[in-house]
Design a protein around this motif. Structure first.
Motif, short mmCIF file in Angstrom:
data_model
loop_
_atom_site.label_atom_id
_atom_site.label_comp_id
_atom_site.label_asym_id
_atom_site.label_seq_id
_atom_site.Cartn_x
_atom_site.Cartn_y
_atom_site.Cartn_z
N GLU A 1 29.76 -51.76 119.63
CA GLU A 1 30.53 -50.58 120.03
C GLU A 1 31.84 -50.52 119.27
OE1 GLU A 1 32.19 -48.35 124.07
OE2 GLU A 1 30.87 -50.09 124.22
N LEU A 2 32.12 -49.39 118.67
CA LEU A 2 33.37 -49.16 117.94
C LEU A 2 34.32 -48.44 118.88
CD1 LEU A 2 30.81 -48.82 115.88
CD2 LEU A 2 32.60 -48.32 114.22
N ARG A 3 35.48 -49.04 119.14
CA ARG A 3 36.41 -48.47 120.11
C ARG A 3 37.86 -48.73 119.70
NH1 ARG A 3 38.65 -52.16 123.48
NH2 ARG A 3 37.74 -54.25 123.61
N PRO A 4 38.81 -48.03 120.32
CA PRO A 4 40.21 -48.23 119.96
C PRO A 4 40.69 -49.65 120.30
CG PRO A 4 39.92 -46.15 121.11
CD PRO A 4 38.63 -46.90 121.24
N PRO A 5 41.63 -50.18 119.52
CA PRO A 5 42.16 -51.53 119.78
C PRO A 5 43.19 -51.52 120.91
CG PRO A 5 43.26 -50.58 117.89
CD PRO A 5 42.21 -49.58 118.31
N GLY A 6 43.56 -52.71 121.34
CA GLY A 6 44.69 -52.86 122.26
C GLY A 6 44.34 -52.90 123.73
N MET A 7 43.08 -52.71 124.06
CA MET A 7 42.67 -52.74 125.47
C MET A 7 41.34 -53.46 125.59
SD MET A 7 43.22 -52.04 128.64
CE MET A 7 44.59 -50.88 128.61
N ASP A 8 41.21 -54.30 126.61
CA ASP A 8 39.92 -54.89 126.95
C ASP A 8 39.87 -55.07 128.46
OD1 ASP A 8 41.21 -57.34 127.66
OD2 ASP A 8 40.95 -58.13 125.64
N LYS A 9 38.77 -55.57 128.96
CA LYS A 9 38.61 -55.66 130.41
C LYS A 9 39.59 -56.65 131.04
CE LYS A 9 33.81 -54.12 130.69
NZ LYS A 9 32.48 -54.37 131.28
N GLY A 10 39.99 -57.67 130.27
CA GLY A 10 40.96 -58.62 130.78
C GLY A 10 42.33 -57.99 130.94
N VAL A 11 42.77 -57.25 129.94
CA VAL A 11 44.06 -56.55 130.02
C VAL A 11 44.05 -55.57 131.19
CG1 VAL A 11 45.60 -54.95 128.82
CG2 VAL A 11 44.51 -56.81 127.55
N ALA A 12 42.94 -54.81 131.29
CA ALA A 12 42.85 -53.81 132.35
C ALA A 12 42.86 -54.46 133.73
CB ALA A 12 41.57 -52.99 132.17
N LEU A 13 42.08 -55.53 133.92
CA LEU A 13 42.03 -56.19 135.22
C LEU A 13 43.36 -56.82 135.57
CD1 LEU A 13 40.40 -57.08 137.69
CD2 LEU A 13 39.72 -59.12 136.41
N ASN A 14 43.99 -57.48 134.61
CA ASN A 14 45.27 -58.12 134.87
C ASN A 14 46.32 -57.11 135.33
OD1 ASN A 14 47.03 -60.56 134.70
ND2 ASN A 14 48.08 -59.32 133.18
N ALA A 15 46.36 -55.94 134.66
CA ALA A 15 47.32 -54.91 135.04
C ALA A 15 47.03 -54.39 136.45
CB ALA A 15 47.28 -53.76 134.04
#
Length: 265
Positions: A173-187
């Motif tokens: 999957e080609l997607r924008p950088p700077g976000m992943d499930k870990g960043v999202a969950l931590n926030a």
């Protein structure tokens, strides 16, 4: 089950108002199917999540899908307090409202560039998710060999478009950088002042969320909905979406039992 796992489950049961239950969608709540558009939540799944939503601090789905698609395919609009973080956290669906950033400009280049890369590859399909684009090889005659052959050219295309490649089971999957499930969950854990956390997933894209659980310092549990295609380090391994929902049901049972016992004390 490890001692830490037991501590995590005990914390969720003893203090459900402080618990965040995080879940992937495909392969965790919904069986993996050849056509991603045909995916639907496992029977009874929406009811299990609705039950949990009434018991714990928050239920959050963190998925690579568009958030609204996960809500539709999961029949999840009625789950109390549900939040869906789509596109690995770029989108947020909550109480029927969707918030999302502008579409990354490099996706047009990626869409155009993928067409010649997959031309003539039988069984390979392109899935356009608007904010990302994915190449699936599951239906190819030799899905592993086809996936391996596409890795380098897809990576080069992504780099030229300012995107990153998210690998998964028979998918790039080609997607924008700077976000992943870990960043999202931590926030999200910080937003909700969580006191415990559980996350269930089934693919490589879920590994950052598992790592976020371990790094959070909270009593936590990671659940892998087992797959023969990859190996993942997790506290608990269950058998696909049916196993996930059976486990979540056991968590809800334990929370309700604890509440009854506490009320009778």
């Amino acid at each position: 089950m490890t001692t830490n796992t037991s501590d995590g489950l005990k914390a969720i049961v003893a203090d459900p108002a402080g618990a965040v239950i995080g879940l992937d969608f495909d392969g965790t709540l919904s069986p993996i199917v050849p056509d991603p558009a045909a995916a639907r939540i496992h029977p009874g799944g929406a009811e299990v999540l609705a039950r949990l939503g009434r018991l714990v601090g928050a239920v959050v789905i963190v998925t690579g899908r568009p958030a609204a698609t996960a809500v539709e395919y999961g029949s999840l609009a009625g789950v109390p307090g549900l939040v869906v973080l789509g596109h690995y956290g770029l989108e947020r669906w909550e109480a029927g409202a969707l918030a999302a950033p502008p579409v990354h400009p490099g996706l047009d280049l990626a869409r155009t560039g993928l067409v010649p890369l997959v031309a003539g590859l039988d069984g390979v399909r392109i899935e356009d998710k608007e904010r990302s684009v994915a190449v699936h090889t599951r239906q190819a005659a030799d899905p592993w060999a086809t996936l391996d052959a596409l890795r380098d050219p897809v990576a080069a295309l992504a780099a030229g478009a300012g995107l990153v490649v998210e690998p998964g089971k028979f998918v790039l999957e080609l997607r924008p950088p700077g976000m992943d499930k870990g960043v999202a969950l931590n926030a999200f854990l910080g937003e909700r002042a969580a006191r415990s956390v559980l996350f269930a997933g089934d693919d490589l894209g879920d590994l950052p969320a598992f790592a976020a659980v371990r790094a959070s310092g909270l009593p936590g549990v990671t659940v892998f909905s087992g797959s023969l295609e990859i190996e993942v380090e997790a506290d608990i391994v269950v058998d696909g979406p049916p196993g996930v929902l059976e486990f979540l049901t056991s968590v809800a049972d334990a929370v309700e039992s604890e509440a009854r016992n506490g009320a009778g004390a």
